[in-house]
Design a protein around this motif. Structure first.
Motif, short mmCIF file in Angstrom:
data_model
loop_
_atom_site.label_atom_id
_atom_site.label_comp_id
_atom_site.label_asym_id
_atom_site.label_seq_id
_atom_site.Cartn_x
_atom_site.Cartn_y
_atom_site.Cartn_z
N ILE A 153 0.85 -1.19 0.00
CA ILE A 153 0.00 0.00 0.00
C ILE A 153 0.89 1.24 0.00
N PHE A 154 0.64 2.12 -0.98
CA PHE A 154 1.36 3.38 -1.07
C PHE A 154 0.34 4.51 -1.07
N LYS A 155 0.65 5.60 -0.35
CA LYS A 155 -0.34 6.68 -0.19
C LYS A 155 -0.31 7.72 -1.30
N ASP A 156 0.66 7.62 -2.21
CA ASP A 156 0.68 8.53 -3.36
C ASP A 156 1.53 7.90 -4.47
N GLY A 157 1.45 8.48 -5.64
CA GLY A 157 2.18 7.97 -6.79
C GLY A 157 3.68 7.98 -6.61
N LYS A 158 4.21 8.95 -5.87
CA LYS A 158 5.66 9.03 -5.66
C LYS A 158 6.16 7.82 -4.88
N GLU A 159 5.46 7.46 -3.79
CA GLU A 159 5.86 6.26 -3.04
C GLU A 159 5.82 5.03 -3.95
N GLY A 160 4.78 4.95 -4.77
CA GLY A 160 4.63 3.81 -5.68
C GLY A 160 5.74 3.75 -6.72
N ILE A 161 5.99 4.86 -7.40
CA ILE A 161 7.01 4.84 -8.46
C ILE A 161 8.39 4.66 -7.86
N ASP A 162 8.64 5.21 -6.68
CA ASP A 162 9.93 4.98 -6.01
C ASP A 162 10.15 3.49 -5.77
N TYR A 163 9.10 2.78 -5.35
CA TYR A 163 9.20 1.34 -5.11
C TYR A 163 9.59 0.62 -6.41
N PHE A 164 8.88 0.93 -7.49
CA PHE A 164 9.14 0.23 -8.76
C PHE A 164 10.51 0.59 -9.35
N GLU A 165 10.91 1.84 -9.24
CA GLU A 165 12.22 2.24 -9.75
C GLU A 165 13.34 1.60 -8.93
N THR A 166 13.15 1.44 -7.62
CA THR A 166 14.12 0.76 -6.78
C THR A 166 14.18 -0.73 -7.13
N LEU A 167 13.03 -1.31 -7.43
CA LEU A 167 12.99 -2.72 -7.82
C LEU A 167 13.85 -2.99 -9.05
N LEU A 168 13.91 -2.03 -9.95
CA LEU A 168 14.70 -2.22 -11.17
C LEU A 168 16.18 -2.44 -10.85
N GLN A 169 16.65 -1.86 -9.77
CA GLN A 169 18.05 -1.98 -9.39
C GLN A 169 18.39 -3.40 -8.94
N ASN A 170 17.51 -3.99 -8.15
CA ASN A 170 17.79 -5.29 -7.59
C ASN A 170 16.48 -5.93 -7.15
N PHE A 171 15.80 -6.57 -8.08
CA PHE A 171 14.50 -7.11 -7.69
C PHE A 171 14.47 -8.63 -7.70
N LYS A 172 13.56 -9.11 -6.90
CA LYS A 172 13.25 -10.53 -6.87
C LYS A 172 11.82 -10.66 -7.39
N GLU A 173 11.58 -11.74 -8.06
CA GLU A 173 10.28 -11.96 -8.69
C GLU A 173 9.11 -11.76 -7.72
N ILE A 204 8.95 2.13 -17.59
CA ILE A 204 9.74 1.05 -16.98
C ILE A 204 9.02 -0.29 -16.92
N LYS A 205 7.72 -0.31 -17.16
CA LYS A 205 6.92 -1.53 -16.98
C LYS A 205 7.51 -2.73 -17.73
N ASN A 206 7.94 -2.54 -18.94
CA ASN A 206 8.42 -3.66 -19.75
C ASN A 206 9.78 -4.18 -19.32
N LYS A 207 10.43 -3.51 -18.38
CA LYS A 207 11.71 -3.99 -17.88
C LYS A 207 11.53 -5.11 -16.85
N PHE A 208 10.30 -5.28 -16.38
CA PHE A 208 10.00 -6.37 -15.45
C PHE A 208 9.61 -7.59 -16.27
N ASN A 209 10.11 -8.74 -15.86
CA ASN A 209 9.81 -9.98 -16.58
C ASN A 209 8.37 -10.42 -16.39
N ASN A 210 7.81 -10.12 -15.25
CA ASN A 210 6.47 -10.56 -14.91
C ASN A 210 5.42 -9.60 -15.45
N PRO A 211 4.29 -10.13 -15.89
CA PRO A 211 3.20 -9.24 -16.30
C PRO A 211 2.58 -8.54 -15.08
N ILE A 212 2.31 -7.26 -15.23
CA ILE A 212 1.68 -6.46 -14.18
C ILE A 212 0.39 -5.89 -14.77
#
Length: 136
Positions: free
Chosen positions: A36-56, A84-92
């Motif tokens: 749960i993220f309270k705004d778009g910035k928290e959400g996009i920060d999560y996804f952009e950080t995932l790009l650096q080192n993510f687990k499925e 950035i969506k297409n950089k994730f292997n999993n469909p979202i």
């Protein structure tokens, strides 16, 4: 039976709505975990950080995104997430969930390839079940 959604994400600043949806998801056992993220910035920060080192298992299968939020609204989130969506292997699968019934908002959201569908608040239980059963 379909595979249960392991991780879903809500990006919305309305605490009452978020708590209601969270309770429905938990009661109906629609997914295992919820971000749960309270705004778009928290959400996009999560996804952009995932790009650096993510687990499925850290990539949500479903995102419920509000449009009207402080700091970064849903439109700004969509603009950055689309890049950035297409950089994730999993469909979202992303759903815009908004109280706006403005045809311009609905058409604009549905025209984006990143958006699977547009749901109007308050979301009904059967709509949520359809989202999590991937039939909406």
């Amino acid at each position: 039976m379909k595979n249960k959604i392991k991780l879903a994400c809500i990006i919305d600043d309305d605490k009452i709505y978020v708590n209601l949806v969270k309770k429905i998801i938990e009661t109906k056992k629609l997914c295992d975990h919820l971000l749960i993220f309270k705004d778009g910035k928290e959400g996009i920060d999560y996804f952009e950080t995932l790009l650096q080192n993510f687990k499925e298992e850290q990539i949500p299968e479903v995102i419920l995104l509000d449009l009207n939020m402080p700091i970064m609204d849903g439109w700004e989130f969509l603009e950055r997430f689309t890049k950035i969506k297409n950089k994730f292997n999993n469909p979202i699968t992303l759903y815009v969930v908004s109280s706006s019934i403005n045809a311009i908002d609905i058409d604009k959201a549905k025209s984006l390839s990143t958006v699977h569908n547009y749901l109007v608040k308050p979301v009904r239980i059967d709509e949520l079940e359809a989202v999590f059963n991937k039939t909406a």
